[in-house]
Design a protein around this motif. Structure first.
Motif, mmCIF file in Angstrom:
data_model
loop_
_atom_site.group_PDB
_atom_site.id
_atom_site.type_symbol
_atom_site.label_atom_id
_atom_site.label_comp_id
_atom_site.label_asym_id
_atom_site.label_seq_id
_atom_site.Cartn_x
_atom_site.Cartn_y
_atom_site.Cartn_z
ATOM 1 N N SER A 55 -80.904 -20.049 -28.164
ATOM 2 C CA SER A 55 -81.183 -20.599 -26.830
ATOM 3 C C SER A 55 -81.215 -22.125 -26.839
ATOM 4 N N LYS A 56 -81.343 -22.716 -28.022
ATOM 5 C CA LYS A 56 -81.362 -24.174 -28.131
ATOM 6 C C LYS A 56 -79.968 -24.782 -27.982
ATOM 7 N N ILE A 57 -78.929 -23.947 -28.087
ATOM 8 C CA ILE A 57 -77.558 -24.466 -28.046
ATOM 9 C C ILE A 57 -76.687 -23.757 -27.012
ATOM 10 N N ASN A 58 -77.207 -22.727 -26.378
ATOM 11 C CA ASN A 58 -76.391 -21.896 -25.504
ATOM 12 C C ASN A 58 -76.760 -22.098 -24.036
ATOM 13 N N ALA A 59 -75.845 -21.727 -23.141
ATOM 14 C CA ALA A 59 -76.106 -21.754 -21.700
ATOM 15 C C ALA A 59 -76.506 -20.356 -21.254
ATOM 16 N N SER A 60 -77.708 -20.217 -20.742
ATOM 17 C CA SER A 60 -78.227 -18.911 -20.334
ATOM 18 C C SER A 60 -77.679 -18.514 -18.968
ATOM 19 N N TYR A 61 -77.061 -17.333 -18.905
ATOM 20 C CA TYR A 61 -76.583 -16.810 -17.623
ATOM 21 C C TYR A 61 -77.765 -16.434 -16.738
ATOM 22 N N LYS A 62 -78.831 -15.965 -17.375
ATOM 23 C CA LYS A 62 -80.047 -15.580 -16.653
ATOM 24 C C LYS A 62 -80.646 -16.776 -15.915
ATOM 25 N N ILE A 87 -88.753 -21.080 -15.451
ATOM 26 C CA ILE A 87 -89.712 -21.403 -16.507
ATOM 27 C C ILE A 87 -88.971 -21.297 -17.828
ATOM 28 N N LEU A 88 -89.020 -22.343 -18.641
ATOM 29 C CA LEU A 88 -88.334 -22.301 -19.926
ATOM 30 C C LEU A 88 -88.974 -23.264 -20.910
ATOM 31 N N ARG A 89 -88.637 -23.081 -22.180
ATOM 32 C CA ARG A 89 -89.147 -23.965 -23.220
ATOM 33 C C ARG A 89 -88.441 -25.319 -23.178
ATOM 34 N N GLU A 90 -89.127 -26.334 -23.686
ATOM 35 C CA GLU A 90 -88.543 -27.670 -23.768
ATOM 36 C C GLU A 90 -87.342 -27.692 -24.700
ATOM 37 N N GLU A 91 -87.326 -26.799 -25.696
ATOM 38 C CA GLU A 91 -86.238 -26.764 -26.674
ATOM 39 C C GLU A 91 -84.988 -26.071 -26.136
ATOM 40 N N ASN A 92 -85.085 -25.409 -24.994
ATOM 41 C CA ASN A 92 -83.934 -24.724 -24.419
ATOM 42 C C ASN A 92 -82.805 -25.718 -24.147
ATOM 43 N N ALA A 93 -81.576 -25.304 -24.397
ATOM 44 C CA ALA A 93 -80.429 -26.198 -24.243
ATOM 45 C C ALA A 93 -80.302 -26.759 -22.834
ATOM 46 N N LYS A 94 -80.828 -26.048 -21.840
ATOM 47 C CA LYS A 94 -80.687 -26.482 -20.454
ATOM 48 C C LYS A 94 -81.992 -27.026 -19.867
ATOM 49 N N ALA A 95 -82.985 -27.279 -20.714
ATOM 50 C CA ALA A 95 -84.248 -27.833 -20.221
ATOM 51 C C ALA A 95 -84.039 -29.218 -19.620
ATOM 52 N N GLU A 96 -83.143 -29.997 -20.206
ATOM 53 C CA GLU A 96 -82.926 -31.362 -19.721
ATOM 54 C C GLU A 96 -82.361 -31.360 -18.306
ATOM 55 N N ILE A 97 -81.373 -30.507 -18.043
ATOM 56 C CA ILE A 97 -80.772 -30.502 -16.707
ATOM 57 C C ILE A 97 -81.743 -29.923 -15.681
ATOM 58 N N VAL A 98 -82.552 -28.930 -16.082
ATOM 59 C CA VAL A 98 -83.563 -28.381 -15.175
ATOM 60 C C VAL A 98 -84.586 -29.459 -14.826
ATOM 61 N N SER A 99 -85.006 -30.228 -15.827
ATOM 62 C CA SER A 99 -85.962 -31.313 -15.583
ATOM 63 C C SER A 99 -85.340 -32.410 -14.731
ATOM 64 N N VAL A 119 -92.673 -24.828 -20.342
ATOM 65 C CA VAL A 119 -93.811 -24.188 -21.011
ATOM 66 C C VAL A 119 -93.363 -23.833 -22.421
ATOM 67 N N ASN A 120 -94.149 -24.196 -23.417
ATOM 68 C CA ASN A 120 -93.702 -23.973 -24.792
ATOM 69 C C ASN A 120 -94.210 -22.682 -25.419
ATOM 70 N N GLU A 121 -95.252 -22.071 -24.843
ATOM 71 C CA GLU A 121 -95.745 -20.799 -25.363
ATOM 72 C C GLU A 121 -96.093 -19.880 -24.199
ATOM 73 N N LEU A 122 -95.784 -18.599 -24.349
ATOM 74 C CA LEU A 122 -96.100 -17.644 -23.287
ATOM 75 C C LEU A 122 -97.597 -17.595 -22.999
ATOM 76 N N ASP A 123 -98.410 -17.809 -24.037
ATOM 77 C CA ASP A 123 -99.863 -17.778 -23.853
ATOM 78 C C ASP A 123 -100.339 -18.865 -22.889
ATOM 79 N N ASP A 124 -99.536 -19.934 -22.741
ATOM 80 C CA ASP A 124 -99.913 -21.044 -21.865
ATOM 81 C C ASP A 124 -99.425 -20.857 -20.430
#
Length: 342
Positions: free
Chosen positions: A245-252, A264-276, A284-289
């Motif tokens: 997920s750090k290098i791929n584009a999620s269809y979901k 909602i996605l992790r900061e490490e996700n490949a598309k976190a930058e464009i979402v931000s 969110v970096n952990e589901l518990d949070d």
């Protein structure tokens, strides 16, 4: 000169791989490109000679200096993809490899095929890749070709999307199988989760099974959910999905955004930058949070995020990201001799 695009047929109607190729082709045909259908067949069901015959039938549609956008993988195995690329080379057509998934990085058991995939893709003029990081990794491993970056998947649906005005902080939606993504059960009792899959539910659970839905209906249901869409992966044996997920584009991810709902996605996700960058989601970096992060959002934050997601959804539903990357790649392949990436 004619421009062609390959398109996968013959998989299940619920196959994300086929849906993605069909969607890109639908948009490309609206740009006066010509479809080259590729039929799916079980790997190892054909001999090399039979594969060569199929590849030749496809390649014979091409002439010298035509451009073919080859959506890869064909999911017919690397042997067929190698033969197909070689057949197209013989026709002296220019090839652009639109890489939807890079199999050696997707599945640990297929990493041994890395050199074969790179050697095949080095026969093309140019690649379309889902992230700069994937391109950097492939280049370090032996990729010698230029590449352009696909920002997001599109969902080319001609339906009116009306986003529910109400918003529930205690609810999220998830499109995916609980068999493949069992960690969703960790949210049971913490949040209401509408899951769009055909899994078996549990009694007295806050995880609600809504069933698998075709794209247009799913987008309608998501838009009406009054919730945010969860994009999440974890690593499993032989499936390093979190790493991928750090290098791929999620269809979901694009499915949620097409419905006009924030993600909602992790900061490490490949598309976190464009979402931000578009202000269309929550990091969110952990589901518990997750529950605390949702509760901490102000009404103003929620309103802005939802408005930004609706604007981004408009672009996705109208195919704008696909049009841009196709145009960029064609110009790069036929007119730019500089060895630079866009």
């Amino acid at each position: 000169m004619k421009i062609f695009i390959s398109n996968l047929h013959g998989q299940s109607d619920s196959s994300t791989a086929m849906i993605a190729q069909n969607t890109v082709t639908d948009i490309a045909k609206g740009m006066w490109m010509n479809e080259l259908p590729i039929s799916y067949f079980p790997i190892n069901s054909l001999s090399l000679e039979q594969m060569a015959e199929r590849a030749a039938e496809i390649a014979n549609n091409l002439s010298r200096d035509d451009v073919i956008i080859l959506q890869l993988p064909t999911w017919n195995g690397i042997a067929f993809d190698e033969i197909l690329i070689e057949s197209i080379k013989k026709r002296q057509a220019k090839m652009i490899a639109f890489v939807h998934d890079f199999v050696p990085y997707m599945f640990a058991k297929n990493y041994y095929l890395l050199d074969r995939y790179l050697n095949a893709y080095n026969q093309t003029e140019l690649l379309i890749l889902p992230s700069q990081k994937m391109g950097d990794m492939m280049t370090e491993a032996g990729l010698k070709k230029k590449f352009v970056i696909q920002e997001l998947w599109d969902h080319h649906v001609n339906i009116p999307v009306k986003v529910n005005q109400e918003f529930n902080k205690n609810k999220v939606v998830f499109a995916g199988s609980l068999t493949r993504f069992p960690f969703i059960w960790d949210l049971d009792g913490q949040l209401d989760v509408d899951v769009f899959s055909n899994d078996q539910g549990r009694d007295n659970s806050s995880i609600h099974i809504k069933g698998w839905q075709p794209d247009a209906i799913l987008i309608h249901e998501l838009a009406n959910s009054g919730a945010m869409g969860l994009v999440w992966s974890e690593n499993f044996t032989d499936r390093p999905e979190r790493e991928y997920s750090k290098i791929n584009a999620s269809y979901k991810l694009s499915t949620y955004l097409a419905a006009g709902i924030p993600v909602i996605l992790r900061e490490e996700n490949a598309k976190a930058e464009i979402v931000s960058r578009y202000g269309a989601g929550l990091i969110v970096n952990e589901l518990d949070d997750l529950k605390n992060k949702l509760n901490e959002m102000s009404q103003e934050d929620i309103n802005q995020m939802r408005e930004h997601a609706k604007k981004l959804g408009f672009l996705i539903r109208h195919g704008e990201f696909t049009r841009k990357v196709l145009v960029d790649s064609i110009f790069k392949a036929i007119g730019d001799e500089k060895n630079e990436n866009i």
